[in-house]
Scaffold this active site. Structure first.
Site, PDB file in Angstrom:
ATOM      1  N   ASN A 155       8.371 -25.656  42.423  1.00 10.89           N
ATOM      2  CA  ASN A 155       7.691 -26.475  43.432  1.00 10.89           C
ATOM      3  C   ASN A 155       8.296 -27.870  43.592  1.00 10.89           C
ATOM      4  O   ASN A 155       8.367 -28.403  44.695  1.00 10.89           O
ATOM      5  CB  ASN A 155       6.195 -26.575  43.128  1.00 10.89           C
ATOM      6  CG  ASN A 155       5.903 -27.213  41.779  1.00 10.89           C
ATOM      7  OD1 ASN A 155       6.601 -26.970  40.797  1.00 10.89           O
ATOM      8  ND2 ASN A 155       4.870 -28.028  41.721  1.00 10.89           N
ATOM      9  N   GLU A 253       2.886 -27.704  30.490  1.00 13.51           N
ATOM     10  CA  GLU A 253       2.112 -28.238  31.616  1.00 13.51           C
ATOM     11  C   GLU A 253       1.900 -27.090  32.579  1.00 13.51           C
ATOM     12  O   GLU A 253       2.838 -26.624  33.229  1.00 13.51           O
ATOM     13  CB  GLU A 253       2.869 -29.399  32.275  1.00 13.51           C
ATOM     14  CG  GLU A 253       1.998 -30.238  33.202  1.00 13.51           C
ATOM     15  CD  GLU A 253       2.167 -29.857  34.659  1.00 13.51           C
ATOM     16  OE1 GLU A 253       1.259 -29.154  35.174  1.00 13.51           O
ATOM     17  OE2 GLU A 253       3.157 -30.250  35.274  1.00 13.51           O
ATOM     18  N   CYS A 287       1.258 -29.266  41.358  1.00 12.66           N
ATOM     19  CA  CYS A 287       0.228 -28.990  40.357  1.00 12.66           C
ATOM     20  C   CYS A 287      -0.878 -30.033  40.373  1.00 12.66           C
ATOM     21  O   CYS A 287      -1.998 -29.770  39.922  1.00 12.66           O
ATOM     22  CB  CYS A 287       0.844 -28.910  38.966  1.00 12.66           C
ATOM     23  SG  CYS A 287       1.722 -30.403  38.458  1.00 12.66           S
ATOM     24  N   GLU A 475       3.435 -35.755  27.656  1.00 12.39           N
ATOM     25  CA  GLU A 475       4.744 -36.358  27.835  1.00 12.39           C
ATOM     26  C   GLU A 475       4.602 -37.614  28.672  1.00 12.39           C
ATOM     27  O   GLU A 475       3.585 -37.837  29.325  1.00 12.39           O
ATOM     28  CB  GLU A 475       5.719 -35.362  28.468  1.00 12.39           C
ATOM     29  CG  GLU A 475       5.999 -34.154  27.580  1.00 12.39           C
ATOM     30  CD  GLU A 475       7.013 -33.186  28.165  1.00 12.39           C
ATOM     31  OE1 GLU A 475       7.973 -33.643  28.821  1.00 12.39           O
ATOM     32  OE2 GLU A 475       6.842 -31.962  27.981  1.00 12.39           O
TER      33      GLU A 475
END
Length: 496
Positions: A155, A253, A287, A475
Protein backbone atom coordinates in the site's frame (compact mmCIF):
# COMPACT_ATOMS: atom_id res chain seq x y z
CA UNK A 1 5.27 -14.05 -20.67
CA UNK A 2 4.47 -11.02 -22.80
CA UNK A 3 7.18 -9.83 -25.14
CA UNK A 4 8.47 -6.31 -24.66
CA UNK A 5 7.44 -6.19 -20.99
CA UNK A 6 10.19 -5.31 -18.51
CA UNK A 7 11.58 -7.90 -16.11
CA UNK A 8 12.65 -6.83 -12.65
CA UNK A 9 15.58 -8.59 -10.97
CA UNK A 10 16.68 -9.26 -7.42
CA UNK A 11 19.30 -6.96 -5.91
CA UNK A 12 21.90 -9.11 -4.13
CA UNK A 13 25.40 -8.11 -3.08
CA UNK A 14 25.15 -4.86 -5.03
CA UNK A 15 24.16 -6.52 -8.32
CA UNK A 16 20.91 -7.11 -10.17
CA UNK A 17 20.52 -10.86 -10.68
CA UNK A 18 17.92 -13.20 -12.15
CA UNK A 19 16.08 -15.51 -9.76
CA UNK A 20 17.99 -18.77 -9.59
CA UNK A 21 15.11 -20.88 -10.95
CA UNK A 22 14.27 -18.25 -13.61
CA UNK A 23 10.62 -18.06 -12.48
CA UNK A 24 8.58 -14.84 -12.58
CA UNK A 25 5.23 -13.45 -11.42
CA UNK A 26 3.05 -11.11 -13.46
CA UNK A 27 2.85 -7.53 -12.16
CA UNK A 28 -0.26 -5.54 -13.14
CA UNK A 29 -0.82 -1.84 -13.69
CA UNK A 30 -3.89 -1.31 -11.46
CA UNK A 31 -5.22 1.59 -13.51
CA UNK A 32 -5.57 -0.43 -16.73
CA UNK A 33 -5.71 -4.00 -15.44
CA UNK A 34 -2.89 -5.18 -17.69
CA UNK A 35 0.53 -6.76 -17.14
CA UNK A 36 3.28 -4.19 -17.41
CA UNK A 37 6.20 -6.07 -15.83
CA UNK A 38 7.35 -9.34 -14.37
CA UNK A 39 8.82 -9.77 -10.89
CA UNK A 40 11.05 -12.62 -9.67
CA UNK A 41 9.23 -15.56 -8.11
CA UNK A 42 12.13 -16.11 -5.75
CA UNK A 43 12.49 -19.03 -3.37
CA UNK A 44 14.71 -20.33 -0.59
CA UNK A 45 17.74 -20.50 -2.91
CA UNK A 46 17.55 -16.79 -3.64
CA UNK A 47 16.97 -15.95 0.03
CA UNK A 48 20.03 -18.00 0.99
CA UNK A 49 22.20 -16.05 -1.46
CA UNK A 50 20.92 -12.74 -0.12
CA UNK A 51 21.43 -13.74 3.52
CA UNK A 52 24.94 -14.94 2.69
CA UNK A 53 25.78 -11.56 1.12
CA UNK A 54 24.31 -9.66 4.07
CA UNK A 55 26.15 -11.83 6.60
CA UNK A 56 29.46 -11.28 4.83
CA UNK A 57 28.91 -7.53 4.73
CA UNK A 58 27.99 -7.28 8.40
CA UNK A 59 31.43 -7.24 10.08
CA UNK A 60 32.68 -4.33 8.00
CA UNK A 61 29.46 -2.31 8.07
CA UNK A 62 28.85 -2.77 11.81
CA UNK A 63 32.42 -1.68 12.60
CA UNK A 64 31.93 1.71 10.93
CA UNK A 65 31.37 4.68 13.18
CA UNK A 66 27.96 6.23 13.69
CA UNK A 67 29.21 9.27 11.79
CA UNK A 68 30.21 7.16 8.77
CA UNK A 69 26.85 5.41 8.68
CA UNK A 70 25.05 8.72 9.16
CA UNK A 71 26.92 10.25 6.24
CA UNK A 72 25.87 7.34 4.03
CA UNK A 73 22.20 7.70 4.98
CA UNK A 74 22.30 11.39 4.13
CA UNK A 75 23.77 10.53 0.73
CA UNK A 76 20.94 8.06 0.11
CA UNK A 77 18.37 10.69 1.07
CA UNK A 78 19.93 13.29 -1.22
CA UNK A 79 20.00 10.92 -4.19
CA UNK A 80 16.38 9.93 -3.58
CA UNK A 81 15.44 13.59 -3.48
CA UNK A 82 17.25 14.23 -6.75
CA UNK A 83 15.19 11.47 -8.37
CA UNK A 84 11.91 12.25 -6.58
CA UNK A 85 9.87 12.78 -9.73
CA UNK A 86 11.06 9.50 -11.25
CA UNK A 87 10.23 7.54 -8.10
CA UNK A 88 6.82 9.21 -7.72
CA UNK A 89 5.75 8.43 -11.28
CA UNK A 90 6.84 4.81 -10.90
CA UNK A 91 5.08 4.44 -7.53
CA UNK A 92 1.86 5.88 -8.92
CA UNK A 93 1.79 3.47 -11.84
CA UNK A 94 2.82 0.46 -9.79
CA UNK A 95 0.40 0.88 -6.88
CA UNK A 96 -2.49 2.86 -8.37
CA UNK A 97 -2.13 5.84 -6.03
CA UNK A 98 -2.41 9.35 -7.43
CA UNK A 99 0.74 11.11 -8.58
CA UNK A 100 -0.11 13.84 -6.07
CA UNK A 101 0.00 11.38 -3.17
CA UNK A 102 3.22 9.80 -4.40
CA UNK A 103 5.05 13.07 -5.04
CA UNK A 104 3.84 15.07 -2.04
CA UNK A 105 3.63 12.40 0.68
CA UNK A 106 5.13 9.00 -0.03
CA UNK A 107 8.48 9.75 -1.68
CA UNK A 108 9.20 12.81 0.53
CA UNK A 109 8.52 10.68 3.60
CA UNK A 110 10.86 7.99 2.25
CA UNK A 111 13.57 10.63 1.95
CA UNK A 112 12.87 11.86 5.45
CA UNK A 113 13.10 8.34 6.87
CA UNK A 114 16.78 8.22 5.90
CA UNK A 115 17.46 11.76 7.10
CA UNK A 116 15.72 11.22 10.41
CA UNK A 117 17.70 8.11 11.36
CA UNK A 118 20.91 9.61 9.97
CA UNK A 119 20.52 12.27 12.66
CA UNK A 120 19.06 10.03 15.35
CA UNK A 121 22.09 7.76 15.63
CA UNK A 122 24.36 10.75 16.21
CA UNK A 123 22.35 11.93 19.21
CA UNK A 124 21.39 8.66 20.86
CA UNK A 125 22.85 8.27 24.36
CA UNK A 126 23.74 5.06 26.14
CA UNK A 127 22.81 4.58 29.78
CA UNK A 128 25.18 4.47 32.71
CA UNK A 129 24.68 4.18 36.47
CA UNK A 130 26.91 4.47 39.49
CA UNK A 131 25.74 3.18 42.89
CA UNK A 132 24.02 2.12 45.05
CA UNK A 133 26.82 -0.45 45.31
CA UNK A 134 30.02 1.43 46.22
CA UNK A 135 32.83 1.62 43.64
CA UNK A 136 30.79 -0.02 40.88
CA UNK A 137 30.01 1.52 37.49
CA UNK A 138 27.44 0.04 35.11
CA UNK A 139 27.08 1.19 31.52
CA UNK A 140 25.09 -0.18 28.62
CA UNK A 141 26.24 -0.75 25.04
CA UNK A 142 23.95 -1.28 22.08
CA UNK A 143 25.09 -3.65 19.36
CA UNK A 144 23.52 -4.48 16.00
CA UNK A 145 22.03 -7.95 15.72
CA UNK A 146 23.29 -8.96 12.27
CA UNK A 147 21.09 -9.70 9.26
CA UNK A 148 17.59 -8.21 9.54
CA UNK A 149 14.63 -9.60 7.59
CA UNK A 150 12.44 -6.72 6.42
CA UNK A 151 9.06 -7.51 4.86
CA UNK A 152 7.01 -4.57 3.54
CA UNK A 153 3.49 -4.26 2.06
CA UNK A 154 1.98 -3.02 -1.20
CA UNK A 155 0.00 0.00 0.00
CA UNK A 156 2.90 2.40 0.74
CA UNK A 157 5.71 0.50 -0.96
CA UNK A 158 8.75 2.77 -0.68
CA UNK A 159 7.53 4.69 2.38
CA UNK A 160 7.27 1.56 4.56
CA UNK A 161 10.30 -0.20 3.07
CA UNK A 162 12.56 2.74 3.89
CA UNK A 163 10.97 3.01 7.36
CA UNK A 164 12.58 -0.37 8.00
CA UNK A 165 15.83 -0.09 6.03
CA UNK A 166 16.89 3.28 7.46
CA UNK A 167 17.01 2.34 11.18
CA UNK A 168 18.29 -1.17 10.41
CA UNK A 169 21.42 0.00 8.59
CA UNK A 170 21.82 3.17 10.67
CA UNK A 171 22.39 1.01 13.75
CA UNK A 172 24.94 -1.17 11.95
CA UNK A 173 22.85 -4.10 10.75
CA UNK A 174 22.69 -5.44 7.23
CA UNK A 175 19.40 -6.61 5.75
CA UNK A 176 17.46 -8.73 3.32
CA UNK A 177 14.27 -7.03 2.16
CA UNK A 178 11.20 -8.78 0.77
CA UNK A 179 8.89 -6.10 -0.70
CA UNK A 180 5.41 -6.98 -1.89
CA UNK A 181 5.45 -8.80 -5.20
CA UNK A 182 2.56 -6.56 -6.31
CA UNK A 183 4.55 -3.33 -6.02
CA UNK A 184 8.21 -4.05 -6.85
CA UNK A 185 9.09 -1.03 -8.98
CA UNK A 186 10.46 1.54 -6.52
CA UNK A 187 12.21 -1.09 -4.41
CA UNK A 188 13.94 -2.26 -7.59
CA UNK A 189 14.98 1.29 -8.42
CA UNK A 190 16.26 1.81 -4.88
CA UNK A 191 19.13 -0.55 -5.66
CA UNK A 192 20.38 1.99 -8.22
CA UNK A 193 20.39 4.66 -5.53
CA UNK A 194 22.44 2.47 -3.21
CA UNK A 195 25.01 1.80 -5.92
CA UNK A 196 25.15 5.44 -7.00
CA UNK A 197 26.02 6.68 -3.50
CA UNK A 198 28.46 3.86 -2.82
CA UNK A 199 26.66 1.83 -0.15
CA UNK A 200 28.92 -1.18 0.44
CA UNK A 201 27.87 -4.33 -1.37
CA UNK A 202 25.63 -6.66 0.62
CA UNK A 203 24.48 -4.12 3.22
CA UNK A 204 21.00 -4.00 1.65
CA UNK A 205 19.71 -6.90 -0.44
CA UNK A 206 16.28 -6.97 -2.07
CA UNK A 207 14.59 -10.24 -3.00
CA UNK A 208 11.20 -10.30 -4.68
CA UNK A 209 8.57 -13.02 -4.47
CA UNK A 210 5.43 -14.07 -2.65
CA UNK A 211 5.02 -14.92 1.01
CA UNK A 212 5.14 -18.75 0.91
CA UNK A 213 8.07 -19.00 -1.52
CA UNK A 214 10.27 -16.07 -0.41
CA UNK A 215 8.84 -14.60 2.79
CA UNK A 216 8.70 -17.82 4.79
CA UNK A 217 12.31 -18.89 4.03
CA UNK A 218 13.45 -15.45 5.16
CA UNK A 219 11.47 -15.69 8.41
CA UNK A 220 12.76 -19.22 9.12
CA UNK A 221 16.39 -18.58 8.20
CA UNK A 222 18.80 -19.47 11.02
CA UNK A 223 21.06 -16.48 10.26
CA UNK A 224 18.28 -13.86 10.41
CA UNK A 225 17.70 -13.01 14.11
CA UNK A 226 15.17 -10.20 13.55
CA UNK A 227 12.01 -9.77 11.48
CA UNK A 228 10.18 -6.50 10.90
CA UNK A 229 6.88 -7.01 9.10
CA UNK A 230 4.09 -4.70 8.01
CA UNK A 231 1.02 -6.29 6.46
CA UNK A 232 -2.07 -8.36 7.08
CA UNK A 233 -2.98 -9.85 10.45
CA UNK A 234 -3.24 -13.42 9.15
CA UNK A 235 0.24 -13.23 7.64
CA UNK A 236 1.51 -11.80 10.92
CA UNK A 237 0.16 -14.81 12.77
CA UNK A 238 2.01 -17.15 10.39
CA UNK A 239 5.23 -15.20 10.94
CA UNK A 240 4.87 -15.52 14.70
CA UNK A 241 4.39 -19.29 14.39
CA UNK A 242 7.44 -19.67 12.15
CA UNK A 243 9.72 -17.34 14.10
CA UNK A 244 8.91 -18.31 17.68
CA UNK A 245 10.87 -21.62 17.77
CA UNK A 246 13.98 -19.63 16.83
CA UNK A 247 13.40 -16.86 19.42
CA UNK A 248 13.64 -14.13 16.80
CA UNK A 249 13.07 -10.51 17.63
CA UNK A 250 9.75 -9.44 16.07
CA UNK A 251 8.00 -6.21 15.21
CA UNK A 252 4.62 -6.72 13.56
CA UNK A 253 2.48 -3.82 12.37
CA UNK A 254 -0.74 -5.47 11.25
CA UNK A 255 -4.32 -4.61 10.33
CA UNK A 256 -6.62 -1.94 11.67
CA UNK A 257 -10.27 -0.96 11.93
CA UNK A 258 -9.71 2.60 13.04
CA UNK A 259 -12.51 4.65 14.64
CA UNK A 260 -13.06 8.36 14.30
CA UNK A 261 -15.02 9.80 17.25
CA UNK A 262 -16.71 13.14 16.61
CA UNK A 263 -18.39 15.07 19.43
CA UNK A 264 -20.90 17.81 18.79
CA UNK A 265 -18.50 20.53 20.00
CA UNK A 266 -15.90 19.77 17.30
CA UNK A 267 -14.59 22.37 14.87
CA UNK A 268 -17.11 21.22 12.32
CA UNK A 269 -15.71 22.27 8.95
CA UNK A 270 -12.16 21.22 9.81
CA UNK A 271 -13.44 17.92 11.13
CA UNK A 272 -15.40 17.14 7.95
CA UNK A 273 -12.47 18.02 5.67
CA UNK A 274 -9.98 15.99 7.68
CA UNK A 275 -12.35 13.03 7.98
CA UNK A 276 -12.76 12.95 4.20
CA UNK A 277 -8.98 12.78 3.89
CA UNK A 278 -8.60 10.17 6.63
CA UNK A 279 -11.26 7.99 5.00
CA UNK A 280 -10.24 8.07 1.35
CA UNK A 281 -6.54 8.94 1.12
CA UNK A 282 -4.71 6.46 -1.11
CA UNK A 283 -8.10 4.85 -1.90
CA UNK A 284 -8.44 4.02 1.80
CA UNK A 285 -5.48 1.66 1.44
CA UNK A 286 -3.52 3.00 4.42
CA UNK A 287 -3.40 1.06 7.67
CA UNK A 288 -4.04 4.34 9.54
CA UNK A 289 -7.11 5.37 7.53
CA UNK A 290 -10.37 5.89 9.40
CA UNK A 291 -12.83 3.15 8.48
CA UNK A 292 -15.72 3.86 10.88
CA UNK A 293 -16.95 7.25 12.03
CA UNK A 294 -19.02 7.76 15.18
CA UNK A 295 -20.81 11.10 15.26
CA UNK A 296 -22.70 12.50 18.26
CA UNK A 297 -26.45 12.79 17.79
CA UNK A 298 -26.61 16.60 17.92
CA UNK A 299 -24.64 17.04 14.68
CA UNK A 300 -25.15 13.63 13.08
CA UNK A 301 -27.56 14.65 10.30
CA UNK A 302 -25.59 17.77 9.42
CA UNK A 303 -22.31 15.87 9.39
CA UNK A 304 -23.62 13.07 7.19
CA UNK A 305 -25.08 15.56 4.70
CA UNK A 306 -21.86 17.52 4.31
CA UNK A 307 -19.63 14.45 4.38
CA UNK A 308 -21.58 12.82 1.55
CA UNK A 309 -21.66 16.06 -0.44
CA UNK A 310 -17.87 16.36 -0.29
CA UNK A 311 -17.33 12.65 -0.96
CA UNK A 312 -19.27 12.94 -4.21
CA UNK A 313 -16.84 15.61 -5.37
CA UNK A 314 -13.80 13.33 -5.19
CA UNK A 315 -12.59 12.80 -8.75
CA UNK A 316 -11.55 9.30 -9.82
CA UNK A 317 -9.25 8.96 -12.79
CA UNK A 318 -5.81 8.27 -14.17
CA UNK A 319 -3.43 8.06 -11.19
CA UNK A 320 -0.80 9.84 -13.27
CA UNK A 321 -3.06 12.89 -13.73
CA UNK A 322 -2.90 15.73 -11.23
CA UNK A 323 -6.65 16.19 -11.80
CA UNK A 324 -7.38 12.90 -10.05
CA UNK A 325 -8.27 12.89 -6.37
CA UNK A 326 -8.37 9.10 -6.08
CA UNK A 327 -6.72 6.36 -8.09
CA UNK A 328 -7.13 2.62 -8.56
CA UNK A 329 -7.19 -0.22 -6.05
CA UNK A 330 -4.19 -2.54 -6.00
CA UNK A 331 -5.70 -5.60 -7.72
CA UNK A 332 -8.79 -7.24 -9.12
CA UNK A 333 -8.97 -9.54 -6.09
CA UNK A 334 -8.93 -6.56 -3.75
CA UNK A 335 -11.63 -4.86 -5.81
CA UNK A 336 -13.80 -7.96 -5.44
CA UNK A 337 -13.18 -7.89 -1.68
CA UNK A 338 -14.50 -4.32 -1.53
CA UNK A 339 -17.57 -5.33 -3.54
CA UNK A 340 -18.17 -8.25 -1.17
CA UNK A 341 -18.22 -6.01 1.90
CA UNK A 342 -20.48 -3.41 0.29
CA UNK A 343 -22.96 -6.16 -0.57
CA UNK A 344 -22.63 -7.48 2.99
CA UNK A 345 -23.48 -4.00 4.27
CA UNK A 346 -26.67 -4.08 2.22
CA UNK A 347 -27.48 -7.55 3.53
CA UNK A 348 -26.98 -6.27 7.09
CA UNK A 349 -29.52 -3.50 6.52
CA UNK A 350 -27.12 -0.67 5.74
CA UNK A 351 -27.90 2.25 3.46
CA UNK A 352 -25.44 3.22 0.72
CA UNK A 353 -25.54 7.02 0.61
CA UNK A 354 -23.01 7.36 -2.20
CA UNK A 355 -20.64 5.17 -4.16
CA UNK A 356 -21.12 1.44 -3.76
CA UNK A 357 -20.10 0.57 -7.31
CA UNK A 358 -17.40 0.70 -9.92
CA UNK A 359 -17.34 4.11 -11.63
CA UNK A 360 -18.23 4.95 -15.20
CA UNK A 361 -14.96 6.65 -16.05
CA UNK A 362 -16.30 7.79 -19.43
CA UNK A 363 -18.39 10.42 -17.64
CA UNK A 364 -15.50 12.14 -15.86
CA UNK A 365 -12.27 13.89 -16.82
CA UNK A 366 -13.30 14.32 -20.41
CA UNK A 367 -14.35 10.75 -21.14
CA UNK A 368 -11.86 9.82 -23.87
CA UNK A 369 -8.97 10.53 -21.52
CA UNK A 370 -10.12 7.58 -19.43
CA UNK A 371 -10.96 5.11 -22.19
CA UNK A 372 -7.80 3.12 -21.52
CA UNK A 373 -8.78 2.88 -17.84
CA UNK A 374 -12.03 1.00 -18.41
CA UNK A 375 -10.55 -2.29 -17.14
CA UNK A 376 -8.73 -0.69 -14.21
CA UNK A 377 -9.49 -1.52 -10.59
CA UNK A 378 -11.46 1.59 -9.67
CA UNK A 379 -14.19 1.85 -7.05
CA UNK A 380 -16.20 4.87 -6.01
CA UNK A 381 -15.69 6.31 -2.52
CA UNK A 382 -18.53 4.80 -0.52
CA UNK A 383 -20.45 6.02 2.54
CA UNK A 384 -22.67 3.62 4.50
CA UNK A 385 -25.07 4.28 7.39
CA UNK A 386 -27.66 2.27 9.29
CA UNK A 387 -25.48 -0.61 10.51
CA UNK A 388 -25.70 -2.06 14.01
CA UNK A 389 -22.50 -0.91 15.79
CA UNK A 390 -22.31 -4.01 18.00
CA UNK A 391 -23.17 -6.80 15.55
CA UNK A 392 -22.30 -5.68 12.01
CA UNK A 393 -19.38 -7.53 10.42
CA UNK A 394 -18.78 -4.52 8.18
CA UNK A 395 -18.08 -2.49 11.32
CA UNK A 396 -15.76 -5.12 12.77
CA UNK A 397 -13.72 -6.59 9.90
CA UNK A 398 -10.92 -4.85 8.03
CA UNK A 399 -11.96 -3.79 4.52
CA UNK A 400 -8.93 -1.65 3.57
CA UNK A 401 -10.53 0.36 0.82
CA UNK A 402 -12.62 3.46 0.04
CA UNK A 403 -15.51 2.44 2.31
CA UNK A 404 -16.53 4.41 5.40
CA UNK A 405 -19.39 3.78 7.81
CA UNK A 406 -21.04 6.52 9.87
CA UNK A 407 -22.90 5.71 13.10
CA UNK A 408 -24.53 7.99 15.66
CA UNK A 409 -23.91 7.90 19.40
CA UNK A 410 -25.17 9.76 22.44
CA UNK A 411 -22.70 9.45 25.36
CA UNK A 412 -18.98 9.05 25.96
CA UNK A 413 -19.49 5.65 27.53
CA UNK A 414 -21.46 4.44 24.53
CA UNK A 415 -18.95 5.57 21.90
CA UNK A 416 -16.00 4.16 23.83
CA UNK A 417 -17.79 0.81 23.82
CA UNK A 418 -18.37 1.10 20.07
CA UNK A 419 -14.78 2.10 19.39
CA UNK A 420 -13.24 -0.75 21.39
CA UNK A 421 -15.63 -3.51 20.29
CA UNK A 422 -13.29 -4.85 17.57
CA UNK A 423 -10.29 -7.18 17.48
CA UNK A 424 -8.01 -4.42 16.22
CA UNK A 425 -6.30 -1.49 17.93
CA UNK A 426 -3.98 0.43 15.64
CA UNK A 427 -5.11 4.07 15.46
CA UNK A 428 -8.00 6.39 16.22
CA UNK A 429 -9.00 10.02 15.91
CA UNK A 430 -11.01 12.15 18.32
CA UNK A 431 -12.69 15.49 17.70
CA UNK A 432 -13.79 17.81 20.53
CA UNK A 433 -12.96 21.24 21.95
CA UNK A 434 -13.42 19.99 25.52
CA UNK A 435 -9.86 19.41 26.76
CA UNK A 436 -10.88 17.26 29.71
CA UNK A 437 -13.02 15.08 27.48
CA UNK A 438 -10.19 14.67 24.95
CA UNK A 439 -7.77 13.41 27.57
CA UNK A 440 -10.41 11.23 29.19
CA UNK A 441 -11.64 9.52 26.02
CA UNK A 442 -8.21 9.23 24.37
CA UNK A 443 -6.90 7.36 27.40
CA UNK A 444 -9.72 4.81 27.14
CA UNK A 445 -9.55 4.01 23.43
CA UNK A 446 -7.66 0.76 22.83
CA UNK A 447 -5.11 1.70 20.18
CA UNK A 448 -1.45 2.46 19.57
CA UNK A 449 -1.94 6.08 18.53
CA UNK A 450 -4.81 8.53 19.00
CA UNK A 451 -4.96 11.76 17.03
CA UNK A 452 -6.92 14.56 18.70
CA UNK A 453 -8.39 17.19 16.35
CA UNK A 454 -6.06 16.04 13.56
CA UNK A 455 -5.00 12.97 11.56
CA UNK A 456 -1.75 11.47 10.30
CA UNK A 457 0.58 13.95 11.93
CA UNK A 458 3.67 11.84 12.65
CA UNK A 459 6.56 12.79 14.88
CA UNK A 460 9.06 10.03 14.06
CA UNK A 461 10.46 10.14 17.60
CA UNK A 462 7.23 8.74 19.04
CA UNK A 463 6.35 5.02 19.42
CA UNK A 464 4.39 3.51 16.56
CA UNK A 465 2.54 0.20 16.62
CA UNK A 466 -0.75 -1.45 17.53
CA UNK A 467 -2.47 -3.44 20.25
CA UNK A 468 -4.71 -6.52 20.14
CA UNK A 469 -4.64 -8.03 16.61
CA UNK A 470 -3.02 -4.91 15.18
CA UNK A 471 0.44 -6.13 16.09
CA UNK A 472 3.25 -6.30 18.59
CA UNK A 473 6.24 -4.08 19.23
CA UNK A 474 6.96 -0.39 18.71
CA UNK A 475 9.16 1.42 16.24
CA UNK A 476 10.13 5.07 15.79
CA UNK A 477 13.00 7.12 17.24
CA UNK A 478 14.61 5.44 20.25
CA UNK A 479 12.08 2.61 19.94
CA UNK A 480 13.51 1.69 16.51
CA UNK A 481 17.07 1.94 17.82
CA UNK A 482 16.07 -0.35 20.68
CA UNK A 483 14.44 -2.84 18.32
CA UNK A 484 17.34 -3.02 15.87
CA UNK A 485 20.00 -3.43 18.58
CA UNK A 486 20.74 -5.63 21.55
CA UNK A 487 21.72 -4.19 24.92
CA UNK A 488 24.80 -5.34 26.78
CA UNK A 489 25.52 -4.22 30.33
CA UNK A 490 29.14 -3.69 31.38
CA UNK A 491 29.74 -3.80 35.14
CA UNK A 492 33.13 -2.51 36.35
CA UNK A 493 34.51 -2.35 39.86
CA UNK A 494 36.51 0.86 40.27
CA UNK A 495 38.97 1.87 42.95
CA UNK A 496 39.91 -0.33 45.93
Amino acid sequence: MKEGVCHFKNFINGEYVEPIDKKYLANFDPSVGEIYSYVPDSNEKDINEAVKAAKEAFPSWSSKSSQERSDMLYKIANELERRLKEFAELESRDQGKTITTASSIEIPRSIYNFRFFAGAILHHQNESTIGPIPNVLNYTLRSPLGVCGLISPWNLPLYLLTWKIAPAIATGNTCVCKPSEMTPATAHLLGEVFNTVGLPRGVVNIVFGNGPNAGSPLVRHQNVPLISFTGGTKTGEIIQQQASPLNKKLSLELGGKNPGIIFDDCKFEECVETSIRSSFSNQGEICLCTSRLYVQEGIYDKFVEQFVEKTKKIVLGNPQSEKSGMGALISEDHLKKIEYYVQLAKDEGGTILCGGKRPDLSTILGGSENEKLKNGYFYEPTVITGLNPLTSRVLKEEIFGPVITITSFSTEEQVIQYANDVEYGLASSLWSQNVDRCHRVASKIECGICWVNCWLIRDLRTPFGGVKRSGIGREGGDHSIDFFTEQKNICIKIGN
